[in-house]
Write an enzyme that holds these catalytic residues in place. Structure first.
Site, PDB file in Angstrom:
ATOM      1  CG  ASP A 400      42.847  16.001  14.740  1.00  7.70           C
ATOM      2  OD1 ASP A 400      43.978  15.941  15.267  1.00  7.70           O
ATOM      3  OD2 ASP A 400      42.034  15.066  14.758  1.00  7.70           O
ATOM      4  CD  GLU A 403      50.339  17.249  15.296  1.00 11.05           C
ATOM      5  OE1 GLU A 403      50.341  16.457  14.352  1.00 11.05           O
ATOM      6  OE2 GLU A 403      49.338  17.534  15.938  1.00 11.05           O
ATOM      7  CG  ASP A 473      45.657  10.821  18.166  1.00  4.46           C
ATOM      8  OD1 ASP A 473      44.820  11.575  18.690  1.00  4.46           O
ATOM      9  OD2 ASP A 473      45.870  10.790  16.941  1.00  4.46           O
TER      10      ASP A 473
END
Length: 797
Positions: A400, A403, A473
């Site tokens: 997760d 980035e 998300d």
């Protein structure tokens, strides 16, 4: 004389060609020259790929790419000059360099492809955290109506990437890859990792990167989209195989809170008889936020994690677990990384040490991202992950915030130092480096288990490192569902073939009544239908659980429609797994924008709501509400979905067997349990058995559906399902071909072998027609059933 003297100093010891006071050096791979105080080097990587490097003031330097892993092949090329134009010719590509202006243009035997815009090369002085460097810009000119694709994933709903402005810096739901391809059959990769502005106007198409010692891009040509992607993979790496089980159905949510809960979900699916292969554990199994990403089960509700994983395995399922790219201040990793200066200092998730919402900022978490550009930091990351989790038998990773999350952004945050310089200099390559660190380390430990990394961000070259990227998300809505289609297609056209989304959307803030909202239940059903035709089928989100039993019971419309989609996914596993082999061995793409297969059909080029899944199935998801409003449902009238069938082929309605001419817009009846799905004439599609998990049954009794109307072929791929022996040739393929004129299906000699391979099997052959061999159910009668022992046979149909 001054210019000539400068060049002699720069290329001392080399042989020069001097023509009309314009000099260049021919090298093994291309040429070097200086024009208007700008150094220019052209390097052929192969006959179809040329690298362009430009640097200011003629300074010498060496740049090593983070994405490009290949080196130039020995390529035959010629150099000639006419007037001011220097021409380099390879077998496949011609490059013209204007020796007065420095402008480059590219063409092939079909004509002009692409050109730089004259005068658009720019180097602007830039102070990068105390280092003198440049902001670099290069402009190009495209044909007025030329369609281009790629540039990663954005949530804009656009298929063709013209007339746009993109501030390319990695985000939660936007993944930026500075690569695009054209309908004309070429591609361009801008090899820069800093925040970059891509802008397309009627006059200019340009890249402008915040930091660069040079302009560095690769131009490649092939003639079609598949070929361009193949060229890009030649540069940045081929795609490894995923295990067969990863193409089954995954259940997840934010979050399962105990090990008993996660095992009980798997048990419930088995009790219901709904196919299922993967369960995913989200965050906080490590405990509180000060222990963020400790890579140990420190939460007391996970008292025996080894037993939990073993219990999942005993139920014939697999497990992924959440890992992050940041660490809490009380973790061992944080302390080890801090000692070597491999932590960055900017706000990331979670900001608070408290779990309460909204966050208590008076209790800062102290969580910091690590520096994945540092090889020692990647070692530390893996050593803890291997010892704390992989050694317990974990099957894969949910990486997760890759980035990573960058909250309360300040420009000075980009001054953080990494192993390779400022964070600004390498910002967008963060996901590539952290994903590759996991892949390379796991490969070094074992070849018995294929690497599988579900991750939230991506950069050029990431296809080489066992990663499947999800779209972030996103908030559930019909627009969001529709936007996932073009997002996934352009991502795939950026050379990374494995992509998925949170089925149902991550946030449900638009639906106040959550699962009691009839419109949301309809949206979820349509989203899972779309998910059945993505490279990964995974349900996930927050605000409400998404397990199938949350949507009712058998006999309820929504439940039955969800189950129908999951069952169809499993029946198509032989088709999907063979398509994945085509990705690996044939440099293909699984989720295919229509430009890939119908580049001459102008009506198909900008469609953002339909695509090919593999090379046979046309998928047309329903992206508008049809049967509900708020809490009320109305199924009294069957609604239709309008769609376009690309020309050049006939098509079969998957659900009815009706044959329809291509080049037409049709209305397809779309009851809640039907996603409009068409099969290209000439296709051969294998259907597997009904199963509860991917490897439950052997493929010894496959149904082979033939869709006549054109010649066709299909290769059935099989191996041991989950190791790297296929890299050593341990697999088998069986070629099927359909002769439409003779109405003969030929099954070739089997090629290859592997442990456990079926020595003898049956193929149940059926020629599809109206109301014959339709949908996901097994036909009442086959046209032919043949025994196959690996030797070629022909079947008259």
């Amino acid at each position: 004389m001054k210019i000539r003297l400068f060049i002699i100093l720069l290329f001392s010891g080399s042989v020069f060609v001097t023509l009309n006071a314009q000099s260049y050096q021919k090298t093994e791979t291309g040429i070097k020259t200086v024009i208007n105080s700008v150094g220019i080097e052209l390097q052929f990587y192969n006959p179809s790929i040329v690298r362009v490097i430009k640097w200011p003031d003629g300074k010498t330097f060496k740049k090593e790419s983070l994405s490009v892993i290949s080196t130039p092949e020995k390529t035959a090329f010629s150099v000639s000059k006419a007037g001011d134009i220097l021409t380099l010719n390879s077998k496949s590509l011609k490059v013209n360099l204007d020796m007065k202006t420095g402008k480059l243009s590219f063409s092939n035997s079909s004509g002009n492809l692409f050109a730089e815009k004259a005068g658009s090369t720019s180097f602007t002085d830039f102070n990068d955290a105390g280092v003198k460097t440049y902001t670099v810009t290069q402009g190009f000119t495209l044909d007025k109506d030329e369609a281009i694709y790629g540039l990663g994933q954005q949530q804009r709903g656009k298929m063709v990437q013209r007339n746009i402005k993109l501030n390319m810096i990695q985000g939660n739901t936007d993944d930026y890859i500075p690569f695009f391809m054209s309908v004309k059959g070429y591609g361009l990769y801008w090899d820069n990792y800093s925040p970059t502005l891509f802008e397309d106007t009627p006059e200019t198409t340009s890249f402008k990167s915040d930091v660069g010692d040079c302009i560095d891009y690769y131009f490649m040509t092939s003639g079609n989209a598949d070929g361009v992607i193949a060229r890009m993979r030649n540069l940045t790496g081929q795609v490894p195989m995923f295990p067969l089980w990863t193409f089954g159905y995954f259940q997840s949510k934010e979050r399962y809170k105990t090990q008993d809960e996660i095992v009980d979900v798997v048990k419930k699916y088995r009790e219901l008889g709904v196919p299922f292969d993967g369960i995913i554990q989200d965050w906080q199994y490590w405990g509180n936020n000060y222990l963020w990403n400790a890579m140990e089960f420190l939460n007391s509700d996970y008292s025996n994690p080894k037993k939990m994983i073993d219990d999942v395995h005993k139920l014939n399922a697999h497990m992924l677990i959440s890992i992050w790219n940041s660490f809490g201040p009380m973790t061992k990793q944080y302390k080890d990384l801090d000692k070597i200066g491999a932590l960055m200092d900017f706000q990331t998730w979670p900001q608070s040490g408290s779990d309460k919402w909204p966050p208590r900022m008076d209790y800062p978490s102290g969580v910091k991202p690590y520096d994945p550009f540092n090889p020692q930091a990647r070692d530390i990351y893996w050593n803890y992950l291997n010892k704390g989790i992989f050694s317990l038998g974990m099957d894969g990773w949910w990486m997760d915030s890759s980035e990573p999350d960058h909250l309360d952004f300040k420009p000075a945050d980009l001054d953080n130092k990494t192993y390779l310089g400022s964070f600004r200099k390498v910002r967008n390559a963060f996901p590539l480096m952290t994903v590759s660190g996991i892949y390379n380390h796991q490969r070094a430990v074992t070849s018995d288990k294929r690497v599988f990394i579900l991750t939230r961000s991506a950069f050029a070259g990431q296809q080489h490192y066992g990663a499947n990227t999800w779209s972030g998300d996103v908030t559930a809505s019909w627009d969001a569902l529709r936007n996932q289609i073009s997002a996934g297609l352009n991502f795939s056209l950026s050379d990374i073939p494995y992509w998925n989304s949170d089925i149902g959307g991550f946030f449900l803030s638009r639906f106040r009544k959550k699962l009691e909202d009839a419109e949301y239940r309809e949206l979820y059903t349509r989203w899972i239908q779309f998910g059945a035709f993505c490279p990964m089928m995974r349900s996930h989100g927050t605000d409400a659980p998404r397990e199938i039993y949350q949507f009712g019971k058998k006999g309820d419309k929504v439940y039955d429609a969800i189950e129908k989609s999951i069952n169809l996914r499993y029946r198509l596993l032989p088709y999907i797994y063979s398509a994945s082999w085509d990705v690996t061995a044939g440099q293909s793409t699984m989720m295919r924008a229509l430009v890939m297969d119908f580049p001459k059909d102008k009506q198909a080029l900008d469609l953002n709501d339909e695509y090919m899944f593999g090379k046979s199935l046309l998928v047309c998801p329903v992206t508008k509400v049809m049967y509900s409003k708020d809490t009320k449902e109305d199924f009294s009238t069957i609604k239709t979905r309008e769609l376009y069938l690309p020309k050049g082929n006939d098509w079969y309605d998957f659900w009815t067997g009706e044959k329809v001419q291509g080049g037409l817009t049709v209305s397809k009846e779309s009851p809640l349990d039907i996603i409009p799905l068409y099969v290209k004439a000439g296709s051969i599609v294998p259907f597997g058995p009904f199963v509860q998990y991917a490897t439950e049954k052997k493929w010894d009794d496959l149904e082979i559906r033939v869709y006549e109307g054109s010649n066709g072929k299909f290769t059935l791929y099989e191996d041991e399902n989950d190791n790297y022996s296929y890299e050593k040739g341990v697999y088998s393929t069986i070629d099927f071909s359909w002769d439409n004129a003779r109405k003969v299906l030929t099954i070739s000699d089997r090629k290859g072998t592997f442990p456990g391979m079926l020595a003898e099997r049956k193929f149940n052959i059926v020629k599809v027609g109206k109301d014959k061999a339709t949908g996901s159910e097994t036909p009442a009668k086959f046209d032919k059933t043949v025994s196959y022992t690996g030797k070629a046979i022909s079947i008259n149909l």
